[in-house]
Motif scaffolding. Structure first.
Motif, PDB file in Angstrom:
ATOM      1  N   ARG A  32       0.834  -1.194   0.000  1.00 60.59           N
ATOM      2  CA  ARG A  32       0.000   0.000   0.000  1.00 60.59           C
ATOM      3  C   ARG A  32       0.872   1.247   0.000  1.00 60.59           C
ATOM      4  O   ARG A  32       1.943   1.299   0.628  1.00 60.59           O
ATOM      5  CB  ARG A  32      -0.921   0.011   1.224  1.00 60.59           C
ATOM      6  CG  ARG A  32      -2.000  -1.060   1.198  1.00 60.59           C
ATOM      7  CD  ARG A  32      -2.732  -1.124   2.533  1.00 60.59           C
ATOM      8  NE  ARG A  32      -3.482   0.095   2.795  1.00 60.59           N
ATOM      9  CZ  ARG A  32      -4.763   0.278   2.462  1.00 60.59           C
ATOM     10  NH1 ARG A  32      -5.421  -0.693   1.818  1.00 60.59           N
ATOM     11  NH2 ARG A  32      -5.384   1.388   2.753  1.00 60.59           N
ATOM     12  N   GLU A  35      -0.159   2.999   4.565  1.00 59.79           N
ATOM     13  CA  GLU A  35      -0.733   1.875   5.302  1.00 59.79           C
ATOM     14  C   GLU A  35      -1.984   2.250   6.078  1.00 59.79           C
ATOM     15  O   GLU A  35      -2.936   1.476   6.145  1.00 59.79           O
ATOM     16  CB  GLU A  35       0.316   1.283   6.256  1.00 59.79           C
ATOM     17  CG  GLU A  35       1.504   0.631   5.560  1.00 59.79           C
ATOM     18  CD  GLU A  35       1.101  -0.627   4.803  1.00 59.79           C
ATOM     19  OE1 GLU A  35       0.033  -1.189   5.096  1.00 59.79           O
ATOM     20  OE2 GLU A  35       1.848  -1.020   3.897  1.00 59.79           O
ATOM     21  N   SER A  36      -2.000   3.418   6.697  1.00 63.38           N
ATOM     22  CA  SER A  36      -3.139   3.820   7.519  1.00 63.38           C
ATOM     23  C   SER A  36      -3.240   5.344   7.541  1.00 63.38           C
ATOM     24  O   SER A  36      -2.314   6.053   7.120  1.00 63.38           O
ATOM     25  CB  SER A  36      -2.998   3.275   8.943  1.00 63.38           C
ATOM     26  OG  SER A  36      -1.784   3.705   9.531  1.00 63.38           O
ATOM     27  N   THR A  37      -4.347   5.840   8.038  1.00 66.31           N
ATOM     28  CA  THR A  37      -4.570   7.283   8.097  1.00 66.31           C
ATOM     29  C   THR A  37      -3.536   7.962   8.989  1.00 66.31           C
ATOM     30  O   THR A  37      -3.232   7.479  10.085  1.00 66.31           O
ATOM     31  CB  THR A  37      -5.985   7.575   8.623  1.00 66.31           C
ATOM     32  OG1 THR A  37      -6.945   7.030   7.720  1.00 66.31           O
ATOM     33  CG2 THR A  37      -6.219   9.076   8.757  1.00 66.31           C
ATOM     34  N   GLU A  38      -3.002   9.071   8.506  1.00 71.50           N
ATOM     35  CA  GLU A  38      -2.045   9.852   9.277  1.00 71.50           C
ATOM     36  C   GLU A  38      -2.596  11.254   9.504  1.00 71.50           C
ATOM     37  O   GLU A  38      -3.214  11.842   8.615  1.00 71.50           O
ATOM     38  CB  GLU A  38      -0.698   9.936   8.560  1.00 71.50           C
ATOM     39  CG  GLU A  38      -0.008   8.575   8.416  1.00 71.50           C
ATOM     40  CD  GLU A  38       1.400   8.707   7.858  1.00 71.50           C
ATOM     41  OE1 GLU A  38       1.836   9.855   7.627  1.00 71.50           O
ATOM     42  OE2 GLU A  38       2.056   7.668   7.662  1.00 71.50           O
ATOM     43  N   LYS A 384      -6.722   5.894  19.781  1.00 79.46           N
ATOM     44  CA  LYS A 384      -6.447   5.028  18.640  1.00 79.46           C
ATOM     45  C   LYS A 384      -5.299   5.539  17.765  1.00 79.46           C
ATOM     46  O   LYS A 384      -5.082   5.029  16.671  1.00 79.46           O
ATOM     47  CB  LYS A 384      -7.710   4.883  17.785  1.00 79.46           C
ATOM     48  CG  LYS A 384      -8.862   4.175  18.484  1.00 79.46           C
ATOM     49  CD  LYS A 384     -10.049   4.029  17.544  1.00 79.46           C
ATOM     50  CE  LYS A 384     -11.205   3.306  18.226  1.00 79.46           C
ATOM     51  NZ  LYS A 384     -12.371   3.146  17.308  1.00 79.46           N
ATOM     52  N   ILE A 415      -0.404   8.170  13.663  1.00 81.66           N
ATOM     53  CA  ILE A 415      -0.919   7.151  12.766  1.00 81.66           C
ATOM     54  C   ILE A 415      -2.121   6.494  13.416  1.00 81.66           C
ATOM     55  O   ILE A 415      -2.070   6.087  14.574  1.00 81.66           O
ATOM     56  CB  ILE A 415       0.150   6.068  12.477  1.00 81.66           C
ATOM     57  CG1 ILE A 415       1.392   6.703  11.854  1.00 81.66           C
ATOM     58  CG2 ILE A 415      -0.411   4.987  11.566  1.00 81.66           C
ATOM     59  CD1 ILE A 415       2.526   5.711  11.663  1.00 81.66           C
ATOM     60  N   ASP A 417      -4.558   3.575  14.151  1.00 78.78           N
ATOM     61  CA  ASP A 417      -4.530   2.102  14.118  1.00 78.78           C
ATOM     62  C   ASP A 417      -5.698   1.556  13.322  1.00 78.78           C
ATOM     63  O   ASP A 417      -6.768   2.116  13.289  1.00 78.78           O
ATOM     64  CB  ASP A 417      -4.561   1.539  15.543  1.00 78.78           C
ATOM     65  CG  ASP A 417      -3.282   1.882  16.297  1.00 78.78           C
ATOM     66  OD1 ASP A 417      -2.274   2.175  15.640  1.00 78.78           O
ATOM     67  OD2 ASP A 417      -3.331   1.867  17.548  1.00 78.78           O
TER      68      ASP A 417
END
Length: 417
Positions: A32, A35-38, A384, A415, A417
């Motif tokens: 990706r 990887e995840s919302t920042e 989170k 970041i 989770d």
């Protein structure tokens, strides 16, 4: 205010997505892009002072403070696409802009270019929102993006849009990029108070300004320790390029002085077109696991007669696996625009003139220091959100004209989770 506004827009309109290379991953698996919302929480506090305010004709206080909180949210929409939203509010107090009307303050205090009026024009808020969408190809060798921005200030409104395309090849050791942006701005022209009812004063008949920029970039990994890049930016502007509330006093016209304030004979008048070219290069050398050296040089020229040179060096020093120090130094020098002259030195027979010291001949030095904390595993959590980075920077700026400025900036990255 115009320059600070343009600078903010120019900064938020340019967006780069970093790509990671994983040699141990099989071709069947596609990593990706994000990887995840920042979420980044950024803030800055800027303060300056000097004695050459353009609002009062090149002589007067330049005292200004600005506080800018910013939130940046980067959201992975899928494996390939990322949406980034950037919102900021810039609240400032300016002694010079308060003197657009130097007589609207305390009636017991004489108006003076070196004393801020307490009137309403001393404060303002600039609100900016930008959105960027980027897409990466399956092999991560091609990246395109589109962006849009809107900004509003009490006397200024702007919309901007653009895009970029990046190609990586030679096993990602070589990168080429092209970007383009357009800004469509509109003034709500506010003039110095003494000129508003002057029958001889001619207001601007066009309050729009358009800016078009095209940038090319090339970077190359030259060795395991050395990376270099080159860039060229071309900008064209047309419309109202003068600042309507910046005064000019003529040497061949008798001064009109009220209390301690010299009234303006006109506002600055600049060409309605401007063509700019900037070319620069970077060299980053990784000396060892502790110290790196980052250098930058840029040459700038425009058709107003300004030529400038910028040289910068930063030496990141990794003191632990998570903490890094960032000492830096920047030198800048420029020639004066063809239309610049100091306070009360222009002639009324001229057609174009300004006493804005940003367009004067000057040298400047900037000294910087920063410290950052980085944890790529984001072990520390708040609800989170995992803490990825904390960054603090300080910069001290000094011109040989007497202007001094300090900038404190910091940010916290999380970041989700």
């Amino acid at each position: 205010m115009k320059k600070r506004f343009t600078l903010v827009l120019l900064l938020i309109s340019i967006f780069t997505v970093a790509q990671e290379k994983d040699k141990n991953t099989s071709e069947a698996y596609k990593k990706r892009v994000l990887e995840s919302t920042e979420i980044d929480f950024l803030t800055s506090y800027y303060t300056q002072d000097g004695d050459n305010a353009a609002v009062t004709g090149g002589r007067g206080t330049e005292e200004l403070t600005d506080f800018t909180p910013t939130v940046v949210v980067s959201i992975p929409l899928n494996d390939d696409d990322v949406l980034t939203i950037d919102a900021s509010v810039s609240a400032y107090t300016s002694a010079s802009s308060s003197n657009v009307d130097p007589f609207d303050g305390d009636p017991n205090v004489d108006a003076s270019p070196f004393i801020a009026s307490s009137g309403a024009s001393r404060n303002d808020v600039l609100t900016t929102v930008s959105v960027n969408y980027s897409h990466s190809s399956d092999d991560r060798n091609k990246i395109w993006s589109a962006n849009a921005a809107v900004a509003n200030e009490y006397d200024y409104f702007s919309i901007g849009f653009g895009g970029s395309y990046t190609m990586l090849f030679n096993e990602k050791n070589t990168e080429f990029s092209v970007k383009a942006n357009v800004f469509l701005d509109t003034w709500n022209a506010i003039y110095p108070t003494e000129l508003r009812d002057d029958n001889n004063f001619i207001p601007f008949d066009d309050e729009s300004r358009n800016s078009y920029s095209l940038g090319l970039g090339f970077s190359q990994i030259l060795s395991k320790k050395l990376q270099g890049s080159l860039s060229v930016d071309v900008i064209r502007q047309d419309g109202l390029l003068s600042t309507p509330f910046q005064r000019v006093q003529f040497a061949d016209v008798a001064d009109r002085v009220v209390q301690q304030f010299t009234l303006g004979d006109d506002v600055e008048r600049l060409p309605d077109t401007r063509f700019k070219i900037a070319a620069g290069g970077r060299l980053h050398y990784y000396l060892n696991e502790i110290v790196a050296i980052r250098t930058f040089y840029r040459y700038y020229t425009d058709d107003w007669g300004i030529n400038s040179h910028t040289a910068n060096i930063e030496v990141p020093i990794k003191i632990t696996d998570k903490f890094t120090l960032y000492p830096s130094y920047r030198f800048y020098t420029q020639t004066a625009a063809d239309y610049f002259a100091p306070f009360n030195q222009h002639l009324s027979t001229q057609q174009l003139y300004t006493s804005d010291y940003d367009l004067s001949d000057f040298n400047a030095n900037q000294y910087g220091f920063g410290i950052s904390y980085t944890d790529i595993f984001a072990k520390f959590h708040i609800w989170k959100f995992g803490l990825k980075n904390i960054d603090f920077r300080f910069r001290q700026y000094e011109r040989n004209t007497g202007l001094k400025a300090s900038l404190f900036s910091g940010g916290v990255s999380f970041i989700m989770d």
